[in-house]
Structures are given as structure tokens and as C-alpha cells.
Design an enzyme around this catalytic site. Sequence first.
Site, PDB file in Angstrom:
ATOM      1  N   HIS A 114       0.860  -1.193   0.000  1.00 56.25           N
ATOM      2  CA  HIS A 114       0.000   0.000   0.000  1.00 56.25           C
ATOM      3  C   HIS A 114       0.894   1.240   0.000  1.00 56.25           C
ATOM      4  O   HIS A 114       1.965   1.247   0.621  1.00 56.25           O
ATOM      5  CB  HIS A 114      -0.907  -0.017   1.232  1.00 56.25           C
TER       6      HIS A 114
ATOM      7  N   GLU B   6      -3.871   1.864  -7.291  1.00 56.34           N
ATOM      8  CA  GLU B   6      -4.261   2.989  -6.438  1.00 56.34           C
ATOM      9  C   GLU B   6      -3.355   4.183  -6.733  1.00 56.34           C
ATOM     10  O   GLU B   6      -2.251   4.287  -6.164  1.00 56.34           O
ATOM     11  CB  GLU B   6      -4.116   2.612  -4.961  1.00 56.34           C
TER      12      GLU B   6
HETATM   13  P1  PGA Z   1      -9.501   6.000   0.218  1.00 61.89           P
HETATM   14  O1  PGA Z   1      -8.330   4.961   0.542  1.00 61.89           O
HETATM   15  O2  PGA Z   1     -10.670   5.222  -0.315  1.00 61.89           O
HETATM   16  O3  PGA Z   1      -9.796   6.658   1.550  1.00 61.89           O
HETATM   17  O4  PGA Z   1      -8.964   6.953  -0.790  1.00 61.89           O
HETATM   18  C1  PGA Z   1      -8.034   3.930  -0.345  1.00 61.89           C
HETATM   19  C2  PGA Z   1      -6.805   3.206   0.125  1.00 61.89           C
HETATM   20  O5  PGA Z   1      -5.887   3.869   0.637  1.00 61.89           O
HETATM   21  O6  PGA Z   1      -6.721   1.973   0.017  1.00 61.89           O
END
Ligand code: PGA
Length: 256
Positions: free
Chosen positions: A94, A166
Site C-alpha cells: 500500500h 491505487e
Molecule cells: P480512500 O483509501 O478510499 O480513503 O482513498 C483507499 C486506500 O488507501 O486503500
Amino acid sequence: MAKTYIVGNWKMNLNVGESSIYLHKLLKRLKIARGVEVIIAPTTIALQPLSLQIDRKRLKLAAQNFYYQDFGAYTGETSISALKGIADYAIVGHSERRYIFKETDKDINKKVAAAIRNNITPILCIGETESEKIFGETKDVLRDQLIGGLSEVSLEDLKKVIIAYEPVWAISSTKGARLAAPDDIAASVNIIREQLKALYGKAAEGIPLLYGGSVNPSNAGAYLTIPGVNGLLIGGSSLIADHFIDIIDLAKRVVR
Ligand code: PGA
């Protein structure tokens, strides 16, 4: 039928009691949905008690983090082997781990391998930062993070891996975060799918690819229908049970 994955990443929120209350509320409303895999990633300390409370047919648990050694003198760490029988999935790489805790592709690669070795499905997160995007480096970053994260994954083990795209600039905790347009996501999804194909050939087609970054009930439907996207990784909105359930309901409707 390809599965759709809805993953709630609670990050460092909700203590054990709060997690249990949330789960109780969720389980009351959550029906078995064919084709939708609902996964929650609570804090490490909440994983074990929640594992006794969940009904695995409706909901599974993911670890947010772990150490890649199975046991040993690593004060303060939790091994993935200790999470066997508790978590079915584990988030790896992440951006908050990469940038706050300085995890490298080498660490991430060892974690992916450790998860697979312990029969826990890694959800490998990749994504470019705002400045990498501005400088036109998205393609290189995604390629490097994929190669880095998957370098110990054999063709045979590939089916045990999930990828989550992401973009760091779209994650709600990033300063000045903004919503990613579905077209932007589609372009990155193509890059990722192409790269996976270059690495593994046709076998890569079946790898689930999730999107994450400020997903909420208003935009989840649009994100879920982007070709090549098989689910969502949700931070902030997963902390509000009603929002999380709304997103799960949307996923049921768009199941392919
Ligand atoms: P968010 O986080 O939906 O609050 O943007 C997503 C993540 O960090 O996995």
C-alpha cells in the site's frame, strides 16, 4: 463468471470493540452475493476476534500488513504464518507502507512471496504519485512496481495474486487528493494488463485487478464498469457501514 472484489481497508481506525460493533451491523445486512467477494481489513489486533465473529460465506478478512519471515527474533512484528486461519487475504505494498514506512519493492516482493507460501492471497497495491504522473512516468512506475512486487511469483502461483491500482494522488489521505477520472483509470488498467501479459503471457488475463482511491457510493458504479476492473479497494468510505453496504449493492448489480 469473474468475481468482483469489494475490499474495505480500515487503516488505523476502529478499535477492537468498535470493529466488532461495525461487523455486527454489517453482517445483519449482508446477504451471500454470488460473484461478489466482500473483504475487510481491520487493524492487526482486531483480526483474531473478528475472525470468530464473521461468517466466511459472506465476508472474509485481510491483513493490512505483516512481516515476511515466518517466525524469529523480530520484535514487534506479526508474521503472515501467524495469520493463517484468521485472514484469507493480505494487502501488500500500500502506498502508505511505501511512503510513510519506506517499504521497498524488495520488501514488498518478499511479502508477496510469504503470503503465497502461507496460502494467503496478496493484494499487491501499485500506483504513481502526483509528480510521477505530471512528469509522464506513470507507465514506468507501474511497470517497475509490478516487476518488483511479482519477481518471485511463478506462473503457477499467479492465480493466487490480486493487483490493486491505487494512484497515490487519488487516495483520500493524500494532501490535495482529487478524484481519478474513469478514463485515466482505464488507461492505467491497460498499461497494467499489458505489462502482466508481457511478464506472464495469456495466464495473466485472469488476474483480478481492483481500483482504489476515494471510492464512494456516488462514483463506485462508474469505477466498477471500467473494462478490466474487477473490484474496489475502499478506505474512507468503508468506515461508514451504510456507504460500504451501498457499494456492495452496486457491485452485485454490475457483476459480470
Ligand atoms: P480512500 O483509501 O478510499 O480513503 O482513498 C483507499 C486506500 O488507501 O486503500
